[in-house]
Motif scaffolding. Structure first.
Motif, PDB file in Angstrom:
ATOM      1  N   UNK A   1       0.753  -1.141   0.362  1.00  0.00           N
ATOM      2  CA  UNK A   1      -0.016   0.329   0.069  1.00  0.00           C
ATOM      3  C   UNK A   1       0.959   1.554  -0.228  1.00  0.00           C
ATOM      4  N   UNK A   2       0.158   2.301  -0.665  1.00  0.00           N
ATOM      5  CA  UNK A   2       1.105   3.215  -1.356  1.00  0.00           C
ATOM      6  C   UNK A   2       1.140   3.942   0.064  1.00  0.00           C
ATOM      7  N   UNK A   3       2.407   5.242   0.619  1.00  0.00           N
ATOM      8  CA  UNK A   3       2.358   5.447   1.201  1.00  0.00           C
ATOM      9  C   UNK A   3       2.427   7.257   1.070  1.00  0.00           C
ATOM     10  N   UNK A   4       2.363   8.535   1.805  1.00  0.00           N
ATOM     11  CA  UNK A   4       2.375   9.714   1.615  1.00  0.00           C
ATOM     12  C   UNK A   4       4.335  10.368   0.638  1.00  0.00           C
ATOM     13  N   UNK A   5       5.023   9.463   1.421  1.00  0.00           N
ATOM     14  CA  UNK A   5       6.310   9.535   1.139  1.00  0.00           C
ATOM     15  C   UNK A   5       6.229   8.989  -0.570  1.00  0.00           C
ATOM     16  N   UNK A   6       5.538   8.174  -1.012  1.00  0.00           N
ATOM     17  CA  UNK A   6       5.183   7.946  -2.320  1.00  0.00           C
ATOM     18  C   UNK A   6       4.462   8.640  -3.393  1.00  0.00           C
ATOM     19  N   UNK A   7       3.546   9.632  -3.215  1.00  0.00           N
ATOM     20  CA  UNK A   7       3.204  10.043  -4.045  1.00  0.00           C
ATOM     21  C   UNK A   7       4.109  11.301  -4.888  1.00  0.00           C
TER      22      UNK A   7
ATOM     23  N   UNK B   1       0.961   0.534 -10.685  1.00  0.00           N
ATOM     24  CA  UNK B   1       0.243   0.963  -9.227  1.00  0.00           C
ATOM     25  C   UNK B   1      -1.186   1.299  -9.835  1.00  0.00           C
ATOM     26  N   UNK B   2      -2.080   1.289  -8.689  1.00  0.00           N
ATOM     27  CA  UNK B   2      -3.531   1.258  -9.391  1.00  0.00           C
ATOM     28  C   UNK B   2      -4.506   1.567  -7.989  1.00  0.00           C
ATOM     29  N   UNK B   3      -5.383   3.094  -7.845  1.00  0.00           N
ATOM     30  CA  UNK B   3      -5.989   2.690  -6.554  1.00  0.00           C
ATOM     31  C   UNK B   3      -6.953   2.207  -6.689  1.00  0.00           C
ATOM     32  N   UNK B   4      -8.300   1.440  -5.757  1.00  0.00           N
ATOM     33  CA  UNK B   4      -9.535   1.103  -5.638  1.00  0.00           C
ATOM     34  C   UNK B   4     -10.144   2.072  -4.746  1.00  0.00           C
ATOM     35  N   UNK B   5     -11.075   2.250  -4.318  1.00  0.00           N
ATOM     36  CA  UNK B   5     -12.228   2.772  -3.605  1.00  0.00           C
ATOM     37  C   UNK B   5     -13.420   2.084  -3.922  1.00  0.00           C
TER      38      UNK B   5
ATOM     39  N   UNK C   1      -7.299   9.075   1.971  1.00  0.00           N
ATOM     40  CA  UNK C   1      -8.623   8.184   2.139  1.00  0.00           C
ATOM     41  C   UNK C   1      -9.531   7.541   2.491  1.00  0.00           C
ATOM     42  N   UNK C   2      -9.841   7.205   3.731  1.00  0.00           N
ATOM     43  CA  UNK C   2      -9.629   6.150   4.849  1.00  0.00           C
ATOM     44  C   UNK C   2     -11.008   4.831   3.708  1.00  0.00           C
ATOM     45  N   UNK C   3     -11.290   4.881   2.691  1.00  0.00           N
ATOM     46  CA  UNK C   3     -11.775   4.235   1.799  1.00  0.00           C
ATOM     47  C   UNK C   3     -11.512   3.949  -0.114  1.00  0.00           C
ATOM     48  N   UNK C   4      -9.483   4.068   0.111  1.00  0.00           N
ATOM     49  CA  UNK C   4      -9.883   3.914  -0.700  1.00  0.00           C
ATOM     50  C   UNK C   4      -7.761   3.484  -0.551  1.00  0.00           C
ATOM     51  N   UNK C   5      -7.539   2.821  -1.253  1.00  0.00           N
ATOM     52  CA  UNK C   5      -6.303   2.276  -0.878  1.00  0.00           C
ATOM     53  C   UNK C   5      -5.501   2.277  -2.836  1.00  0.00           C
ATOM     54  N   UNK C   6      -3.871   2.954  -2.459  1.00  0.00           N
ATOM     55  CA  UNK C   6      -3.509   3.162  -3.568  1.00  0.00           C
ATOM     56  C   UNK C   6      -2.380   2.241  -3.460  1.00  0.00           C
ATOM     57  N   UNK C   7      -2.680   1.027  -4.098  1.00  0.00           N
ATOM     58  CA  UNK C   7      -1.355  -0.628  -4.068  1.00  0.00           C
ATOM     59  C   UNK C   7      -0.649  -0.294  -5.471  1.00  0.00           C
ATOM     60  N   UNK C   8       0.886  -0.429  -5.278  1.00  0.00           N
ATOM     61  CA  UNK C   8       2.040  -0.507  -5.621  1.00  0.00           C
ATOM     62  C   UNK C   8       2.875  -1.575  -5.512  1.00  0.00           C
ATOM     63  N   UNK C   9       3.067  -1.794  -7.517  1.00  0.00           N
ATOM     64  CA  UNK C   9       3.662  -2.696  -7.592  1.00  0.00           C
ATOM     65  C   UNK C   9       5.083  -2.638  -7.758  1.00  0.00           C
TER      66      UNK C   9
END
Length: 189
Positions: free
Chosen positions: A10-16, A82-86, A59-67
């Protein structure tokens, strides 16, 4: 890429910043032409920005996945996709999907989609993934169809005048809504 495939997290703010750079490279400008997901013939401008990506991460109802590359390395070289799930009720929205252009076609996208599917079920019990694709992107739509998505019959207008989505080069853009049941095919080419 090794036979082990990418590792996911899962991405963190440092990954933005690295995520923004990846998404931009996959869809806009000259670098996007190294892959097949480019939108450079349809849109100028940016595809995303740090504020938009940070809002997904927060967002608590989302996740940004990183490969990422399993051997690690510097952040820019380590990030493969990467991809977003919401969470959106019984479905999960799937978006912000990008793979480094020079690696497209090598299975990273299919692996990331399979992981996103499993995460949507694990996190929220999602029955389906839903997404939007620019309707004029027949090649991209065909890729998703080979992975179990189908058109819902719904279309959404392109947000003309909102440069957060890019600067259109034509006046007929719109989004096609695609959907597939979770647990769909992981990806025949």
């Amino acid at each position: 890429m090794t036979e082990a495939g990418p590792v996911f997290r899962e991405a963190a703010l440092a990954d933005v910043p690295a995520v923004v750079a990846l998404v931009e490279s996959a869809y806009r400008g000259a670098s996007s032409r190294a892959g097949w997901t480019t939108e450079a013939d349809l849109l100028d401008g940016r595809r995303t920005d740090e504020e938009g990506i940070a809002s997904i991460v927060a967002d608590p109802d989302a996740v940004l996945l990183l490969a990422e590359h399993p051997a690690g390395g510097p952040a820019g070289a380590r990030l493969l996709g990467c991809c977003e799930l919401r969470r959106t009720g019984e479905t999960a929205y799937f978006g912000t999907f990008a793979v480094r252009p020079v690696l497209q076609g090598g299975g990273i996208g299919a692996s990331l989609l399979a992981r996103a599917d499993a995460e949507a079920v694990r996190r929220w019990g999602s029955a389906a993934l839903e997404m939007t694709v620019i309707a004029q992107r027949a090649d991209l739509i065909a890729w998703y169809e080979r992975r179990g998505f189908s058109a819902t019959g719904h279309r959404r207008p392109f947000p003309y005048g909102d440069e957060r989505f890019g600067v259109p080069k034509r006046d007929d853009l719109e989004f096609l809504v695609l959907r597939r049941a979770t647990g769909g095919p992981p990806g025949a080419a």
